[in-house]
Motif scaffolding. Structure first.
Motif, PDB file in Angstrom:
ATOM      1  N   LEU A 191       0.833  -1.199   0.000  1.00 16.77           N
ATOM      2  CA  LEU A 191       0.000   0.000   0.000  1.00 16.77           C
ATOM      3  C   LEU A 191       0.872   1.256   0.000  1.00 16.77           C
ATOM      4  CD1 LEU A 191      -2.877   0.982  -0.079  1.00 16.77           C
ATOM      5  CD2 LEU A 191      -2.981   0.771   2.405  1.00 16.77           C
ATOM      6  N   LEU A 192       1.919   1.260   0.799  1.00 15.95           N
ATOM      7  CA  LEU A 192       2.853   2.395   0.819  1.00 15.95           C
ATOM      8  C   LEU A 192       3.549   2.561  -0.525  1.00 15.95           C
ATOM      9  CD1 LEU A 192       4.420   2.005   4.365  1.00 15.95           C
ATOM     10  CD2 LEU A 192       2.975   3.888   3.556  1.00 15.95           C
ATOM     11  N   GLN A 193       3.922   1.452  -1.130  1.00 12.15           N
ATOM     12  CA  GLN A 193       4.561   1.487  -2.448  1.00 12.15           C
ATOM     13  C   GLN A 193       3.613   2.095  -3.479  1.00 12.15           C
ATOM     14  OE1 GLN A 193       6.471  -2.254  -3.524  1.00 12.15           O
ATOM     15  NE2 GLN A 193       5.796  -1.978  -5.623  1.00 12.15           N
ATOM     16  N   SER A 194       2.352   1.725  -3.415  1.00  9.36           N
ATOM     17  CA  SER A 194       1.345   2.258  -4.327  1.00  9.36           C
ATOM     18  C   SER A 194       1.190   3.763  -4.148  1.00  9.36           C
ATOM     19  CB  SER A 194       0.003   1.554  -4.074  1.00  9.36           C
ATOM     20  OG  SER A 194      -1.042   2.195  -4.755  1.00  9.36           O
ATOM     21  N   ILE A 195       1.135   4.210  -2.910  1.00  8.40           N
ATOM     22  CA  ILE A 195       0.991   5.646  -2.625  1.00  8.40           C
ATOM     23  C   ILE A 195       2.222   6.403  -3.092  1.00  8.40           C
ATOM     24  CG2 ILE A 195       0.814   7.335  -0.747  1.00  8.40           C
ATOM     25  CD1 ILE A 195      -0.955   5.195   0.693  1.00  8.40           C
ATOM     26  N   GLN A 196       3.387   5.817  -2.886  1.00 12.18           N
ATOM     27  CA  GLN A 196       4.622   6.481  -3.307  1.00 12.18           C
ATOM     28  C   GLN A 196       4.693   6.592  -4.834  1.00 12.18           C
ATOM     29  OE1 GLN A 196       8.318   4.637  -1.976  1.00 12.18           O
ATOM     30  NE2 GLN A 196       9.140   6.689  -1.660  1.00 12.18           N
ATOM     31  N   ARG A 197       4.285   5.548  -5.537  1.00 14.60           N
ATOM     32  CA  ARG A 197       4.354   5.550  -7.004  1.00 14.60           C
ATOM     33  C   ARG A 197       3.268   6.387  -7.665  1.00 14.60           C
ATOM     34  NH1 ARG A 197       5.579  -0.740  -8.592  1.00 14.60           N
ATOM     35  NH2 ARG A 197       7.735  -0.747  -7.886  1.00 14.60           N
ATOM     36  N   HIS A 198       2.077   6.393  -7.079  1.00 12.56           N
ATOM     37  CA  HIS A 198       0.936   6.978  -7.764  1.00 12.56           C
ATOM     38  C   HIS A 198       0.357   8.213  -7.083  1.00 12.56           C
ATOM     39  CE1 HIS A 198       0.997   3.469 -10.320  1.00 12.56           C
ATOM     40  NE2 HIS A 198       1.075   2.722  -9.230  1.00 12.56           N
ATOM     41  N   GLY A 199       0.910   8.596  -5.940  1.00 11.09           N
ATOM     42  CA  GLY A 199       0.422   9.781  -5.236  1.00 11.09           C
ATOM     43  C   GLY A 199       1.356  10.957  -5.417  1.00 11.09           C
ATOM     44  N   LYS A 200       0.987  12.060  -4.822  1.00 13.08           N
ATOM     45  CA  LYS A 200       1.824  13.257  -4.866  1.00 13.08           C
ATOM     46  C   LYS A 200       3.004  13.059  -3.926  1.00 13.08           C
ATOM     47  CE  LYS A 200      -1.893  16.371  -6.113  1.00 13.08           C
ATOM     48  NZ  LYS A 200      -2.748  17.475  -5.704  1.00 13.08           N
ATOM     49  N   ASP A 231       5.061  15.058  -2.446  1.00 11.39           N
ATOM     50  CA  ASP A 231       5.178  15.894  -1.254  1.00 11.39           C
ATOM     51  C   ASP A 231       4.184  15.505  -0.149  1.00 11.39           C
ATOM     52  OD1 ASP A 231       3.317  16.815  -3.130  1.00 11.39           O
ATOM     53  OD2 ASP A 231       3.429  18.882  -2.439  1.00 11.39           O
ATOM     54  N   PHE A 232       3.255  14.576  -0.433  1.00 14.99           N
ATOM     55  CA  PHE A 232       2.325  14.114   0.598  1.00 14.99           C
ATOM     56  C   PHE A 232       2.680  12.728   1.128  1.00 14.99           C
ATOM     57  CE2 PHE A 232      -0.572  17.185  -1.494  1.00 14.99           C
ATOM     58  CZ  PHE A 232      -0.936  17.915  -0.363  1.00 14.99           C
ATOM     59  N   PHE A 233       3.720  12.103   0.585  1.00 14.04           N
ATOM     60  CA  PHE A 233       4.004  10.717   0.960  1.00 14.04           C
ATOM     61  C   PHE A 233       4.241  10.553   2.460  1.00 14.04           C
ATOM     62  CE2 PHE A 233       6.848   7.151   1.826  1.00 14.04           C
ATOM     63  CZ  PHE A 233       6.013   6.113   1.437  1.00 14.04           C
ATOM     64  N   GLU A 234       5.045  11.401   3.041  1.00 11.08           N
ATOM     65  CA  GLU A 234       5.380  11.234   4.462  1.00 11.08           C
ATOM     66  C   GLU A 234       4.143  11.348   5.350  1.00 11.08           C
ATOM     67  OE1 GLU A 234       8.086  13.420   7.827  1.00 11.08           O
ATOM     68  OE2 GLU A 234       8.960  13.249   5.823  1.00 11.08           O
ATOM     69  N   VAL A 235       3.307  12.348   5.105  1.00 13.30           N
ATOM     70  CA  VAL A 235       2.103  12.500   5.926  1.00 13.30           C
ATOM     71  C   VAL A 235       1.118  11.364   5.645  1.00 13.30           C
ATOM     72  CG1 VAL A 235       0.750  14.038   4.425  1.00 13.30           C
ATOM     73  CG2 VAL A 235       0.472  14.160   6.900  1.00 13.30           C
ATOM     74  N   ASN A 236       1.054  10.895   4.390  1.00 11.18           N
ATOM     75  CA  ASN A 236       0.188   9.760   4.087  1.00 11.18           C
ATOM     76  C   ASN A 236       0.654   8.497   4.808  1.00 11.18           C
ATOM     77  OD1 ASN A 236      -1.592  11.177   2.452  1.00 11.18           O
ATOM     78  ND2 ASN A 236      -0.540  10.649   0.557  1.00 11.18           N
ATOM     79  N   GLN A 237       1.950   8.307   4.875  1.00 14.15           N
ATOM     80  CA  GLN A 237       2.518   7.162   5.588  1.00 14.15           C
ATOM     81  C   GLN A 237       2.128   7.217   7.067  1.00 14.15           C
ATOM     82  OE1 GLN A 237       6.820   7.063   5.418  1.00 14.15           O
ATOM     83  NE2 GLN A 237       6.879   4.884   5.894  1.00 14.15           N
ATOM     84  N   LYS A 238       2.249   8.381   7.662  1.00 14.05           N
ATOM     85  CA  LYS A 238       1.868   8.555   9.073  1.00 14.05           C
ATOM     86  C   LYS A 238       0.362   8.358   9.259  1.00 14.05           C
ATOM     87  CE  LYS A 238       5.616  11.769  10.149  1.00 14.05           C
ATOM     88  NZ  LYS A 238       5.950  13.164  10.449  1.00 14.05           N
ATOM     89  N   ALA A 239      -0.422   8.831   8.289  1.00 11.13           N
ATOM     90  CA  ALA A 239      -1.876   8.707   8.381  1.00 11.13           C
ATOM     91  C   ALA A 239      -2.316   7.246   8.307  1.00 11.13           C
ATOM     92  CB  ALA A 239      -2.540   9.538   7.279  1.00 11.13           C
ATOM     93  N   LEU A 240      -1.695   6.464   7.426  1.00 15.24           N
ATOM     94  CA  LEU A 240      -2.012   5.035   7.365  1.00 15.24           C
ATOM     95  C   LEU A 240      -1.735   4.359   8.707  1.00 15.24           C
ATOM     96  CD1 LEU A 240      -0.566   3.941   3.898  1.00 15.24           C
ATOM     97  CD2 LEU A 240      -2.970   4.123   4.523  1.00 15.24           C
ATOM     98  N   ALA A 241      -0.593   4.674   9.293  1.00  9.44           N
ATOM     99  CA  ALA A 241      -0.234   4.095  10.597  1.00  9.44           C
ATOM    100  C   ALA A 241      -1.227   4.533  11.670  1.00  9.44           C
ATOM    101  CB  ALA A 241       1.190   4.496  10.970  1.00  9.44           C
ATOM    102  N   LYS A 242      -1.641   5.792  11.622  1.00 14.29           N
ATOM    103  CA  LYS A 242      -2.608   6.311  12.597  1.00 14.29           C
ATOM    104  C   LYS A 242      -3.935   5.568  12.466  1.00 14.29           C
ATOM    105  CE  LYS A 242      -3.913   9.241  15.752  1.00 14.29           C
ATOM    106  NZ  LYS A 242      -3.359   9.158  17.110  1.00 14.29           N
ATOM    107  N   GLY A 243      -4.378   5.348  11.231  1.00 17.20           N
ATOM    108  CA  GLY A 243      -5.623   4.614  11.016  1.00 17.20           C
ATOM    109  C   GLY A 243      -5.553   3.197  11.550  1.00 17.20           C
ATOM    110  N   ALA A 244      -4.412   2.558  11.370  1.00 19.95           N
ATOM    111  CA  ALA A 244      -4.234   1.193  11.868  1.00 19.95           C
ATOM    112  C   ALA A 244      -4.339   1.133  13.389  1.00 19.95           C
ATOM    113  CB  ALA A 244      -2.896   0.630  11.400  1.00 19.95           C
TER     114      ALA A 244
END
Length: 181
Positions: free
Chosen positions: A148-157, A159-172
């Motif tokens: 999932l992180l790989q997908s976000i890194q490849r297909h997302g913006k 400059d948002f990767f780091e916060v998205n990574q933290k957000a996924l962990a927060k949701g978990a």
């Protein structure tokens, strides 16, 4: 058998379609059959938006999700529209900051997350969708976190990767340990 049919729903501009897209790309990376079918109103930002995602190791006959196994909603109109079609025993994940009522269902698993507040605490309110996606991935176990992180890194913006990574962990964190279905 691996199989999930998910509807993501909310207002345009909340990242509804992005959640589905990232999950679908991760499913492809896992070697599974996937379908991603977006739907949005003519207004785009602020209008309604939803998408159906199917991830399975079987053939997909139709990309249309009519009886989802999971439902992720970011506003009350989406809960009102899709709550009744969620399969019994299904999973409902909702943003309790924006969904102004509780579910009327007693035959489903419900995870209520203050996603807006959680994202603000991470420094970017726009990551609320990723908080919900993190909970979905953790609860269902359908996709490994690294994919999932790989997908976000490849297909997302980027400059948002780091916060998205933290957000996924927060949701978990909102999913009790060892509860993957």
């Amino acid at each position: 058998m691996v199989s999930q049919e998910i509807i993501f729903a909310g207002f345009g501009g909340q990242g509804i379609l992005s959640m589905g897209k990232f999950l679908a790309y991760a499913g492809m990376e896992a070697g599974l059959n996937v379908s991603w079918l977006p739907s949005y109103g003519p207004e785009m930002r602020g209008g309604t938006a939803n998408c159906g995602v199917i991830i399975t190791d079987e053939a997909i006959g139709s990309p249309i999700v009519t009886r989802p196994t999971a439902l992720v909603v970011m506003n009350r109109p989406s809960l009102d529209k899709f709550e009744s079609v969620l399969q019994p025993g299904g999973l409902l994940i909702l943003d309790s900051n924006l969904v102004t009522r509780s579910s009327e269902r007693t035959d489903i698993d419900i995870i209520s997350i203050p996603a807006q507040t959680s994202a603000e605490e991470l420094g970017n309110k726009r990551a609320a969708n990723m908080v919900l996606l993190g909970a979905l991935a953790a609860k269902t176990g359908i996709i490994a976190e690294d994919l999932l992180l790989q997908s976000i890194q490849r297909h997302g913006k980027k400059d948002f990767f780091e916060v998205n990574q933290k957000a996924l962990a927060k949701g978990a964190e909102y999913v009790p340990a060892h509860s993957a279905s």
